[in-house]
Scaffold this active site. Structure first.
Site: not given
Length: 267
Positions: A146, A181, A245
């Site tokens: 990520e 993300d 998140e």
């Protein structure tokens, strides 16, 4: 239609961790993710999942000395033995919890690292990822990388989507994928819609996450129109999960209007 997972490390913090499973299920979530499950017995976590009809879809491999400021060790030369032990432990939990994904954090590098040093970090990360992906394949688990923005995590080795995809391509394992993300991506490089249109069709993206930018609260305000962005995800027929998140502005349940509205509009 996109499927959403509650991040139990950042959401429902008004409850003790083990009680967050029930709270997420009561709000209609069918899946959860978290940062690190290792403080709790895997059997107890699995019971909580089963009791509330939830699926565990993601967690992180052990990150090193988190409380001392480490943010992963997979790209740190000299930590290979610890990385291997961490993957062993992560896969034990993945099998017990039925989680198909484990994120393997790279770690922090010095701000004055020279090109040769950065190349050594990358080579270390590649070798550790290849080994982990090979081991995880036998368990039916994907390993994820990520990109994380340098404002929230200064010095993190991996920041940009193209670099993450290059790692995945260089390793060449079918179960090594990118965790995109959208919060981090917006801060580092923006252009979310085109990034999704470019990267989702490759099949290399294994998981998405959302949060409002710039404050990392609910994705219903800020500089990104997430209704539009989620529409792009839907148009591209992404069949994975989208992790929520974010840090709720107030109570978690009270802040889920954005999700309820979105799901109602797209039912």
């Amino acid at each position: 239609m996109p499927r959403f997972a509650a991040n139990l490390s950042m959401m429902y913090t008004e409850h003790n961790f083990l009680d967050r499973f029930a709270a997420a299920a009561a709000d209609g979530f069918e899946a959860v993710e978290c940062l690190f499950p290792y403080e709790y017995d895997a059997t107890e976590l699995r019971r909580r999942l089963d009791d509330h009809g939830l699926r565990q879809v993601l967690f992180n491999a052990p990150p090193g000395a988190w409380e001392s400021g480490e943010r992963g060790i997979a790209a740190l030369p000299g930590r290979e033995v610890e990385v291997r032990a961490g993957i062993d432990r992560a896969l034990e939990y993945a099998v017990a919890l039925g989680s198909p994904r484990v994120h393997m954090m790279a770690g922090l590098v010095p701000p004055d690292a020279k090109p040769a040093e950065l190349a050594e970090h990358r080579d270390t990360y590649l070798a550790n990822l290849a080994r982990a992906a090979d081991q995880a394949a036998a368990a039916g688990v994907d390993i994820l990388v990520e990109p994380i923005n340098g404002r929230d995590m200064p010095g993190y080795f991996l920041n940009r989507q193209a670099d993450a995809h290059a790692l995945v391509e260089d390793v060449g394992a079918t179960n090594l994928k990118v965790q995109l993300d959208l919060y981090h991506c917006q801060i580092v490089e923006g252009d979310l819609s085109e990034t999704l249109r470019r990267d989702l069709p490759t099949g290399r993206v294994g998981h998405l996450q959302v949060a409002g930018v710039p404050d990392r609260h609910e994705p219903d305000r800020g500089e990104v129109d997430f209704r539009y962005v989620l529409g792009v995800v839907d148009d591209l027929a992404f069949d994975g999960w989208i992790g929520c998140e974010y840090r709720p502005r107030a109570g978690t349940s009270e802040g889920l209007g954005w999700l309820n509205d979105y799901q109602g509009e797209n039912a």
